[in-house]
Design a protein around this motif. Structure first.
Motif, PDB file in Angstrom:
ATOM      1  N   HIS A 103       0.714  -1.169   0.000  1.00  0.00           N
ATOM      2  CA  HIS A 103       0.250   0.078   0.060  1.00  0.00           C
ATOM      3  C   HIS A 103       1.030   1.000  -0.112  1.00  0.00           C
ATOM      4  O   HIS A 103       1.869   1.297   0.723  1.00  0.00           O
ATOM      5  CB  HIS A 103      -0.809   0.103   1.019  1.00  0.00           C
ATOM      6  CG  HIS A 103      -1.857   1.055   1.254  1.00  0.00           C
ATOM      7  ND1 HIS A 103      -3.021   0.906   0.841  1.00  0.00           N
ATOM      8  CD2 HIS A 103      -1.632   2.386   1.415  1.00  0.00           C
ATOM      9  CE1 HIS A 103      -3.822   2.092   0.977  1.00  0.00           C
ATOM     10  NE2 HIS A 103      -2.918   2.914   1.434  1.00  0.00           N
ATOM     11  N   VAL A 104       0.724   2.354  -0.938  1.00  0.00           N
ATOM     12  CA  VAL A 104       1.220   3.433  -0.968  1.00  0.00           C
ATOM     13  C   VAL A 104       0.452   4.567  -0.732  1.00  0.00           C
ATOM     14  O   VAL A 104      -0.454   4.646  -1.458  1.00  0.00           O
ATOM     15  CB  VAL A 104       2.057   3.438  -2.459  1.00  0.00           C
ATOM     16  CG1 VAL A 104       2.805   4.648  -2.701  1.00  0.00           C
ATOM     17  CG2 VAL A 104       2.922   2.330  -2.821  1.00  0.00           C
ATOM     18  N   HIS A 105       0.674   5.345   0.128  1.00  0.00           N
ATOM     19  CA  HIS A 105      -0.218   6.617   0.180  1.00  0.00           C
ATOM     20  C   HIS A 105       0.376   7.915  -0.687  1.00  0.00           C
ATOM     21  O   HIS A 105       1.591   8.416  -0.749  1.00  0.00           O
ATOM     22  CB  HIS A 105       0.097   7.218   1.553  1.00  0.00           C
ATOM     23  CG  HIS A 105       0.000   6.030   2.743  1.00  0.00           C
ATOM     24  ND1 HIS A 105      -1.386   5.406   2.699  1.00  0.00           N
ATOM     25  CD2 HIS A 105       0.589   5.671   3.613  1.00  0.00           C
ATOM     26  CE1 HIS A 105      -1.232   4.589   3.656  1.00  0.00           C
ATOM     27  NE2 HIS A 105      -0.214   4.541   4.432  1.00  0.00           N
ATOM     28  N   CYS A 152      -4.595   6.713  -2.684  1.00  0.00           N
ATOM     29  CA  CYS A 152      -3.838   5.424  -2.332  1.00  0.00           C
ATOM     30  C   CYS A 152      -3.487   4.686  -3.414  1.00  0.00           C
ATOM     31  O   CYS A 152      -4.302   4.411  -4.432  1.00  0.00           O
ATOM     32  CB  CYS A 152      -4.506   4.573  -1.451  1.00  0.00           C
ATOM     33  SG  CYS A 152      -4.958   5.361   0.017  1.00  0.00           S
TER      34      CYS A 152
HETATM   35 NI    NI Z   1      -2.927   5.176   1.733  1.00  0.00          NI
END
Ligand code: NI
Length: 149
Positions: A89-91, A97
């Motif tokens: 998961h990448v913000h 996201c």
């Molecule tokens: Ni995120």
């Protein structure tokens, strides 16, 4: 690896020129590029078999402020925990996201799961790339065995 075999191919001049310029752009030799095309076509064919073993990556982009989407995506992944083998998961920024999931399973089940996840309401963008993980030889072999039984 098996022995290398040379063979001749006839094709239209303009098709060869287009292929050569593709090879040049990709800094690839003709032989290597042809091998790559053949392997890709064979793998594509395996993917059409619903029982083929496949692995790949599904990437979803979504807004985490968007209703209950993050929770729903997590639930769907838990329900299919045998197929979702890793998640990253990448913000991306304050709102968006990017979630990349490594999937593994039969072509039919993995495709069904990928379709379900990417069509979840609120998903902004998605991409899915699957590849066959059994060789064409093994694949053909399995069928031979099945037919004999
Ligand atoms: Ni995120």
């Amino acid at each position: 690896m098996s022995e290398l075999v040379r063979f001749g191919v006839s094709l239209e001049q303009d098709l060869l020129e287009a292929f050569d310029s593709l090879c040049e752009r990709r800094e690839s030799k003709r032989s290597e590029a042809i091998r790559h095309c053949i392997r890709r076509e064979l793998a594509e064919e395996v993917l059409t078999d619903p029982n083929a073993s496949v692995a790949g990556v599904l990437t979803l982009m979504f807004d985490h402020h968007d209703s209950d989407l993050p929770g729903r995506l997590t639930s769907l992944q838990h329900e299919a925990h045998d197929m979702v083998i890793a998640t990253m998961h990448v913000h991306l920024d304050e709102h968006r996201c990017l979630e990349a999931m490594a999937l593994r399973g039969s072509a039919a089940e993995v495709s069904r799961l990928a379709d379900k996840l990417r069509s979840a309401r609120g998903v902004l963008q998605s991409s899915c790339s699957l590849t066959a993980i059994e060789s064409v030889h093994e694949h053909g072999h399995q069928h031979c065995t099945e037919e004999k039984q």
